[in-house]
Design an enzyme around this catalytic site. Sequence first.
Site, PDB file in Angstrom:
ATOM      1  CE  LYS A  94      42.046  96.806   0.940  1.00  0.00           C
ATOM      2  NZ  LYS A  94      41.474  95.557   0.359  1.00  0.00           N
ATOM      3  CE  LYS A 118      51.224  91.091   2.971  1.00  0.00           C
ATOM      4  NZ  LYS A 118      50.568  90.374   1.839  1.00  0.00           N
ATOM      5  CE  LYS A 130      44.890  86.705   1.556  1.00  0.00           C
ATOM      6  NZ  LYS A 130      45.946  87.620   1.058  1.00  0.00           N
ATOM      7  CG  ASP A 170      45.749  85.872  -2.111  1.00  0.00           C
ATOM      8  OD1 ASP A 170      46.621  86.674  -1.718  1.00  0.00           O
ATOM      9  OD2 ASP A 170      45.936  84.636  -2.100  1.00  0.00           O
ATOM     10  CB  THR A 213      51.473  92.513  -5.768  1.00  0.00           C
ATOM     11  OG1 THR A 213      50.171  92.895  -5.320  1.00  0.00           O
ATOM     12  CG2 THR A 213      52.123  91.624  -4.737  1.00  0.00           C
TER      13      THR A 213
END
Length: 450
Positions: A94, A118, A130, A170, A213
Site C-alpha cells: 500500500k 508508517k 510506492k 502522492d 494527510t
Amino acid sequence: MANILDVKINDFMAKVIAKNPGETEFHQAVKEVVESLLPFIEENPKYRHAKILERITEPERVIMFRVPWLDDKGEIQVNRGFRIEMNSAIGPYKGGLRFHPTVNLGILKFLAFEQVFKNSLTTLPMGGGKGGSDFDPKAKSDNEVMRFCQSFMTELSRHIGQDTDVPAGDIGVGGREIGYMFGQYKRIRNEFTGVLTGKGLEWGGSLIRPEATGYGAVYFAEEMLKTKNESMKGKIATVSGSGNVAQYTVEKLLQLGAKPVTLSDSEGFIYDPDGIDTEKLQYVMHLKNIKRGRIKEYADKYKVKYVEGQRPWSVKCDLAFPSATQNEINEDDARELVKNGCKVVSEGANMPSTPEAVEVFLSEKILYGPGKAANAGGVATSGLEMTQNSMRLPWSREEVDSKLHQIMINIHATCVKYGTDSSGYINYVNGANIGGFIKVADAMIAQGLV
Ligand code: NDP
Ligand code: 2IT
C-alpha cells in the site's frame, strides 16, 4: 558502546550503499531507521538472528516499465513507470504514486521503505509500496494526462489488485489522475474493486481521504503540544507547499484556532502576516486544483510578500509544517527555525528534513514529528477506504474523521512509548522507527524465510 554501534551502523550502511549505488535518498532513509533500530536490536537479538534488517531493506519486488503515450500534437512521448513492492508481511502493498520529473528508483525506494513503517504505525493491515513515473503533469492538457494514465495503468494493472497492491496519490497524483487510472484498470480487468484509494465519492471513495494527510499532521502536532500542556490556539504556523497536504493542513489549523501565514510551490513562497483565512484558502484551492496556477498569484491578489526561489523557513513561527517534498529543510533552515522560536515541526511531507536538520531539532529538544508518524493520516484513511470498499458500505464524514483522529492519537502514544529517553525527552524518530518495526519484524519471523 556508542562506538561499537557506530561501527555496526557504518558497516551495515556500506553494504546497503554498495548494493544500491547512487540511490542517495534511499541510503538516507535507511540510515535514519538503522540508527534508531540497532540499539533496540542489540537488546532483542532474535531480530539479528533472523537478519531482519538485511531483509527489510531489500524490496520484495521492483517493477520498471516503459510508458509510451501520444501528446496533443500527435507526437510519441516515452516515460518510465515504477512500482516498488517493498514489504507485504502485514498486508497487501500500500502506498502512493508520484508523478514528477525528478522521480527515479532511489526516490521511490526511500518512499516505499518509509511506507512500511508508517503503515505499520497506523495499526491497519497494510504492507508498504510506492510507485510513479518521471512524467511531469505540469502544463499538460487533461487529454494528455488521461492518455499517460491509461498507458501507465495498462502495464501496472498486471501487478496490482485489491488484495495484492493498492496504490493511491502522492505528488502530482490527485483525484483526476486516480480517476483515469481507475477507469483503465476497470476496463482491462472487467472488475469494479477497491484497487486504488483516493477515489471519487461516487465510485468508491471515502469522505475525508482528501483532507486526511493535512488534518492528521495537525492532529499529531496537537498531541505533541499537549505533552507540554499547550494548545494550537493563537499559534503562528508556517506551511510549505500548496498542494493537497498543505491545503488541508491550513484548513485544520484554522479550525483549531492557529494562524497559518505561509504557503509555497517550487518557484517561491508567500508570506501573509494577517493569516491565510478561510476565504483565502478557498482562493488557493481554486488556484491550485482547478486553474493549476502558481502561488505567486496569491501575492498579487492579496498584496502580500512573495519571495522567489526560497522556502518559508526564515519566517518567525511557533509551528512548522513542511508539506512539499524531501530535503526541503536543511541545517541552516533548522537553526533559523529554532532561533526564531519554533517549538513544533510536524512533517506532512516525506523526509522533508535533511539528517543535519533532524540533528538540530533533536539536540535542541524541540517537538519534532517525523513524516512516517506525522503524515500517516493519509494512508490510514486509505486503509479506511479499503475497509468501506470491502464492506460495500460508506461511513459518514464524522465517523471517518473520528477514526482518523483516534489513529493519530494512537500513533503519538506509540512514539511516546518507544521514543522517550532517560531524560524524559520524546525522540519521535526513535519512537516511530521502533514502534513501526516491531509488528512487521515479528510477522516476518512468524512467516518463515520470506
Ligand atoms: P501535491 O502534488 O498536491 O503538491 C505538492 C506541492 O509541493 C506543490 O505545491 C509543489 O509545487 C510542491 N513541490 C513538489 N515538489 C517540489 C520540489 N521538488 N521543490 C519544491 N516544491 C515542490 O502533493 P501532496 O500535497 O500530495 O504531497 C506533498 C508531500 O506530502 C510529499 O512529500 C508527499 O510524499 C507527502 N505525502 C502526501 C500524502 C497524500 O496523501 N497526498 C500522504 C503522505 C505524505 P509545484 O506545484 O511548483 O510543483
Ligand atoms: O506517502 C503516503 O503515505 C501517501 N502518499 C499516501 C499513500 C496511500 O496509500 O494513501
